[in-house]
Write a protein that holds these residues in place. Structure first.
Motif, PDB file in Angstrom:
ATOM      1  N   SER A   1      36.421  34.630  39.326  1.00 31.80           N
ATOM      2  CA  SER A   1      35.972  33.249  39.127  1.00 31.80           C
ATOM      3  C   SER A   1      37.090  32.306  38.671  1.00 31.80           C
ATOM      4  O   SER A   1      37.070  31.119  39.032  1.00 31.80           O
ATOM      5  N   PRO A   2      38.096  32.764  37.874  1.00 25.47           N
ATOM      6  CA  PRO A   2      39.186  31.828  37.546  1.00 25.47           C
ATOM      7  C   PRO A   2      39.914  31.323  38.785  1.00 25.47           C
ATOM      8  O   PRO A   2      40.327  30.161  38.844  1.00 25.47           O
ATOM      9  N   GLU A   3      40.075  32.196  39.793  1.00 25.38           N
ATOM     10  CA  GLU A   3      40.723  31.771  41.025  1.00 25.38           C
ATOM     11  C   GLU A   3      39.909  30.687  41.725  1.00 25.38           C
ATOM     12  O   GLU A   3      40.468  29.705  42.230  1.00 25.38           O
ATOM     13  N   LEU A   4      38.598  30.865  41.768  1.00 26.24           N
ATOM     14  CA  LEU A   4      37.747  29.859  42.405  1.00 26.24           C
ATOM     15  C   LEU A   4      37.835  28.529  41.673  1.00 26.24           C
ATOM     16  O   LEU A   4      38.052  27.479  42.288  1.00 26.24           O
ATOM     17  N   VAL A   5      37.694  28.580  40.360  1.00 31.38           N
ATOM     18  CA  VAL A   5      37.682  27.345  39.565  1.00 31.38           C
ATOM     19  C   VAL A   5      39.027  26.636  39.643  1.00 31.38           C
ATOM     20  O   VAL A   5      39.097  25.421  39.871  1.00 31.38           O
ATOM     21  N   THR A   6      40.117  27.381  39.463  1.00 27.45           N
ATOM     22  CA  THR A   6      41.444  26.747  39.475  1.00 27.45           C
ATOM     23  C   THR A   6      41.816  26.249  40.865  1.00 27.45           C
ATOM     24  O   THR A   6      42.460  25.212  41.009  1.00 27.45           O
ATOM     25  N   THR A   7      41.412  26.979  41.903  1.00 30.36           N
ATOM     26  CA  THR A   7      41.734  26.555  43.266  1.00 30.36           C
ATOM     27  C   THR A   7      40.999  25.276  43.631  1.00 30.36           C
ATOM     28  O   THR A   7      41.591  24.347  44.199  1.00 30.36           O
TER      29      THR A   7
ATOM     30  N   ALA B   1      37.337  38.628  47.536  1.00 33.31           N
ATOM     31  CA  ALA B   1      36.640  37.450  47.019  1.00 33.31           C
ATOM     32  C   ALA B   1      37.591  36.259  46.907  1.00 33.31           C
ATOM     33  O   ALA B   1      37.218  35.119  47.228  1.00 33.31           O
ATOM     34  N   ASN B   2      38.802  36.514  46.459  1.00 31.77           N
ATOM     35  CA  ASN B   2      39.781  35.430  46.342  1.00 31.77           C
ATOM     36  C   ASN B   2      40.053  34.767  47.689  1.00 31.77           C
ATOM     37  O   ASN B   2      40.143  33.537  47.789  1.00 31.77           O
ATOM     38  N   LEU B   3      40.193  35.575  48.731  1.00 40.84           N
ATOM     39  CA  LEU B   3      40.451  35.023  50.062  1.00 40.84           C
ATOM     40  C   LEU B   3      39.250  34.240  50.571  1.00 40.84           C
ATOM     41  O   LEU B   3      39.400  33.224  51.254  1.00 40.84           O
ATOM     42  N   MET B   4      38.060  34.706  50.232  1.00 41.50           N
ATOM     43  CA  MET B   4      36.855  33.961  50.580  1.00 41.50           C
ATOM     44  C   MET B   4      36.839  32.603  49.878  1.00 41.50           C
ATOM     45  O   MET B   4      36.413  31.586  50.443  1.00 41.50           O
ATOM     46  N   PHE B   5      37.341  32.575  48.637  1.00 42.91           N
ATOM     47  CA  PHE B   5      37.395  31.316  47.888  1.00 42.91           C
ATOM     48  C   PHE B   5      38.293  30.296  48.578  1.00 42.91           C
ATOM     49  O   PHE B   5      38.082  29.085  48.446  1.00 42.91           O
ATOM     50  N   LEU B   6      39.314  30.773  49.291  1.00 46.21           N
ATOM     51  CA  LEU B   6      40.182  29.851  50.013  1.00 46.21           C
ATOM     52  C   LEU B   6      39.399  29.160  51.126  1.00 46.21           C
ATOM     53  O   LEU B   6      39.630  27.976  51.422  1.00 46.21           O
ATOM     54  N   GLY B   7      38.464  29.886  51.732  1.00 46.98           N
ATOM     55  CA  GLY B   7      37.577  29.265  52.712  1.00 46.98           C
ATOM     56  C   GLY B   7      36.671  28.237  52.079  1.00 46.98           C
ATOM     57  O   GLY B   7      36.406  27.167  52.655  1.00 46.98           O
ATOM     58  N   VAL B   8      36.189  28.528  50.862  1.00 50.92           N
ATOM     59  CA  VAL B   8      35.363  27.564  50.129  1.00 50.92           C
ATOM     60  C   VAL B   8      36.177  26.313  49.800  1.00 50.92           C
ATOM     61  O   VAL B   8      35.691  25.183  49.933  1.00 50.92           O
ATOM     62  N   ALA B   9      37.422  26.511  49.384  1.00 51.79           N
ATOM     63  CA  ALA B   9      38.282  25.368  49.053  1.00 51.79           C
ATOM     64  C   ALA B   9      38.532  24.503  50.287  1.00 51.79           C
ATOM     65  O   ALA B   9      38.619  23.270  50.182  1.00 51.79           O
ATOM     66  N   ASP B  10      38.637  25.130  51.454  1.00 53.94           N
ATOM     67  CA  ASP B  10      38.807  24.378  52.697  1.00 53.94           C
ATOM     68  C   ASP B  10      37.591  23.494  52.951  1.00 53.94           C
ATOM     69  O   ASP B  10      37.715  22.353  53.421  1.00 53.94           O
TER      70      ASP B  10
ATOM     71  N   GLU C   1      55.126  23.998  42.824  1.00 52.96           N
ATOM     72  CA  GLU C   1      53.774  24.559  42.852  1.00 52.96           C
ATOM     73  C   GLU C   1      53.745  25.965  43.438  1.00 52.96           C
ATOM     74  O   GLU C   1      52.994  26.824  42.973  1.00 52.96           O
ATOM     75  N   ALA C   2      54.538  26.233  44.474  1.00 53.08           N
ATOM     76  CA  ALA C   2      54.498  27.547  45.125  1.00 53.08           C
ATOM     77  C   ALA C   2      54.960  28.646  44.173  1.00 53.08           C
ATOM     78  O   ALA C   2      54.277  29.662  44.000  1.00 53.08           O
ATOM     79  N   MET C   3      56.122  28.466  43.531  1.00 56.26           N
ATOM     80  CA  MET C   3      56.642  29.500  42.650  1.00 56.26           C
ATOM     81  C   MET C   3      55.845  29.591  41.358  1.00 56.26           C
ATOM     82  O   MET C   3      55.591  30.689  40.859  1.00 56.26           O
ATOM     83  N   PHE C   4      55.425  28.447  40.815  1.00 57.68           N
ATOM     84  CA  PHE C   4      54.623  28.513  39.588  1.00 57.68           C
ATOM     85  C   PHE C   4      53.278  29.164  39.891  1.00 57.68           C
ATOM     86  O   PHE C   4      52.733  29.906  39.068  1.00 57.68           O
ATOM     87  N   GLY C   5      52.756  28.888  41.094  1.00 57.52           N
ATOM     88  CA  GLY C   5      51.479  29.483  41.473  1.00 57.52           C
ATOM     89  C   GLY C   5      51.540  30.988  41.534  1.00 57.52           C
ATOM     90  O   GLY C   5      50.672  31.685  40.998  1.00 57.52           O
ATOM     91  N   ILE C   6      52.582  31.540  42.159  1.00 55.88           N
ATOM     92  CA  ILE C   6      52.658  32.988  42.317  1.00 55.88           C
ATOM     93  C   ILE C   6      53.191  33.685  41.065  1.00 55.88           C
ATOM     94  O   ILE C   6      52.839  34.838  40.784  1.00 55.88           O
ATOM     95  N   LEU C   7      54.026  32.992  40.285  1.00 54.23           N
ATOM     96  CA  LEU C   7      54.612  33.623  39.109  1.00 54.23           C
ATOM     97  C   LEU C   7      53.716  33.528  37.871  1.00 54.23           C
ATOM     98  O   LEU C   7      53.462  34.526  37.195  1.00 54.23           O
ATOM     99  N   MET C   8      53.222  32.329  37.569  1.00 52.44           N
ATOM    100  CA  MET C   8      52.530  32.092  36.319  1.00 52.44           C
ATOM    101  C   MET C   8      51.019  31.996  36.474  1.00 52.44           C
ATOM    102  O   MET C   8      50.265  32.754  35.856  1.00 52.44           O
ATOM    103  N   LEU C   9      50.559  31.055  37.305  1.00 54.46           N
ATOM    104  CA  LEU C   9      49.118  30.861  37.428  1.00 54.46           C
ATOM    105  C   LEU C   9      48.446  32.113  37.989  1.00 54.46           C
ATOM    106  O   LEU C   9      47.373  32.510  37.526  1.00 54.46           O
ATOM    107  N   ALA C  10      49.065  32.734  38.984  1.00 57.73           N
ATOM    108  CA  ALA C  10      48.494  33.952  39.552  1.00 57.73           C
ATOM    109  C   ALA C  10      48.401  35.055  38.507  1.00 57.73           C
ATOM    110  O   ALA C  10      47.414  35.802  38.452  1.00 57.73           O
ATOM    111  N   GLY C  11      49.424  35.160  37.664  1.00 58.09           N
ATOM    112  CA  GLY C  11      49.389  36.177  36.627  1.00 58.09           C
ATOM    113  C   GLY C  11      48.262  35.959  35.634  1.00 58.09           C
ATOM    114  O   GLY C  11      47.574  36.901  35.229  1.00 58.09           O
ATOM    115  N   VAL C  12      48.028  34.699  35.270  1.00 56.71           N
ATOM    116  CA  VAL C  12      46.970  34.394  34.298  1.00 56.71           C
ATOM    117  C   VAL C  12      45.597  34.622  34.902  1.00 56.71           C
ATOM    118  O   VAL C  12      44.720  35.242  34.291  1.00 56.71           O
ATOM    119  N   THR C  13      45.371  34.123  36.123  1.00 58.67           N
ATOM    120  CA  THR C  13      44.053  34.289  36.731  1.00 58.67           C
ATOM    121  C   THR C  13      43.788  35.742  37.121  1.00 58.67           C
ATOM    122  O   THR C  13      42.630  36.117  37.360  1.00 58.67           O
TER     123      THR C  13
END
Length: 339
Positions: free
Chosen positions: A235-241, A83-92, A41-53
């Motif tokens: 918004s993709p980061e919020l939804v996917t997270t 905004a992405n970092l704020m979304f991490l607070g929302v996910a928490d 998950e860590a490498m796929f998150g930073i390599l692939m999912l992060a690139g798409v979002t």
């Protein structure tokens, strides 16, 4: 692309809807591919999912840079990172079993946060240095790209041969591959690529409409880019997270946010390369770096939270998430008041 305000507003709305819809399907597909490709998950998150979002940010920022709108370009990408970092607070807040930074702490996620802080300081150094360019690029742009690639190498090493381990608790959620139905791997990749194309096109349409909205309404490009387009392209980061958190893929959720912001620094480099009048750093208002400074602050707080690993906070929200949400809202109000 748009001649009047009404078509621009409609396009803005439909592009935003397209980004949200595509983002709802990305997390599940990414979680499956992370397991089946063996990347984790860590490498796929930073390599692939992060690139798409990040594709909406990439398309929107590059479009503004090529059109010689440095303030709109940089406020969009910097505002998106905050905004992405704020979304991490929302996910928490969504994850009720424990503080997210406690449950998802790992050597990989800590390394990603540290890399992001390093990368965020580089554009601010570029603004503070004397005017210099190499083939139309500021030398620090090349440093950004090199630092990102070297950071990926370090993160991969931290995942495969960690020298630091988080203390295991009942609330710790490790990245363990799950069983998936045999076959269908090619289909999963096709879905992933299709969603990537949708998000990229929507991001480009979004920025084209944002240019008209800024011109027709008289709103500053700092406000339009740093608030409106930044929130929508993020918004993709919020939804996917949120989707990853609900699916129990906590490492993927955290890596998606930190990884997307690291990838967004390549977007900054692309904006410098695409800007036609020399280096973009010397044609933007220094105030555009407010979001960058706030992102450094928010990332540092989240990093502290992953090191401290508070199990529960007030309302089961970690102190770091609460601080991040407050800082973002205060910055948002400040930017909107300043116009």
């Amino acid at each position: 692309m748009f001649s009047s305000l009404t078509p621009a507003l409609l396009s803005f709305f439909f592009a935003a809807a397209g980004i949200v819809v595509a983002g709802t399907h990305l997390a599940r597909t990414a979680d499956e591919l992370a397991d089946r490709t063996g990347l984790g998950e860590a490498m796929f998150g930073i390599l692939m999912l992060a690139g798409v979002t990040s594709l909406p940010d990439f398309a929107a920022t590059l479009s503004a840079a090529v059109d010689s709108r440095p303030d709109l370009a940089m406020s969009n990408v910097m505002g998106s990172m905050a905004a992405n970092l704020m979304f991490l607070g929302v996910a928490d807040a969504v994850y009720r079993k424990a503080n997210l930074e406690h449950a998802a702490a790992s050597s990989s996620t800590l390394m990603q946060a540290a890399l992001l802080i390093v990368l965020l300081t580089l554009p601010m150094l570029a603004i503070a240095t004397p005017s210099a360019s190499l083939w139309g690029l500021h030398p620090i742009t090349l440093v950004i790209v090199g630092s990102y690639l070297f950071g990926l190498y370090l993160i991969r090493g931290a995942q495969e041969h960690p020298m630091w381990f988080p203390r295991r608790t009942r609330q710790t959620v490790q990245d363990k591959p799950e069983e998936h139905a045999r076959g269908g791997l090619a289909k999963a990749w096709m879905i992933f690529v299709g969603l990537a194309i949708v998000t990229a096109i929507a991001g480009w349409v979004l920025m084209e409409s944002a240019k008209v909205i800024s011109d027709q309404t008289g709103l500053s490009e700092t406000l339009v880019g740093g608030v409106f387009t930044a929130l929508v392209t993020s918004s993709p980061e919020l939804v996917t997270t949120i989707a990853a958190v609900r699916a129990g893929a906590l490492t993927l959720a955290v890596s998606n946010i930190f990884g997307t912001n690291c990838f967004n620094m390549l977007v900054v480099a692309a904006a410098d390369a695409g800007y036609p009048d020399g280096s973009i750093y010397f044609h933007m208002e220094p105030g555009q770096m407010v979001w960058g400074l706030v992102s450094v602050l928010m990332t540092s707080i989240l990093l502290l939270g992953m090191v401290r690993r508070q199990t529960y906070g007030i309302g089961r929200i970690g102190f770091e998430s609460a601080l991040v949400l407050v800082i973002y809202l205060l910055t948002l109000l400040t930017v909107m008041v300043r116009g």
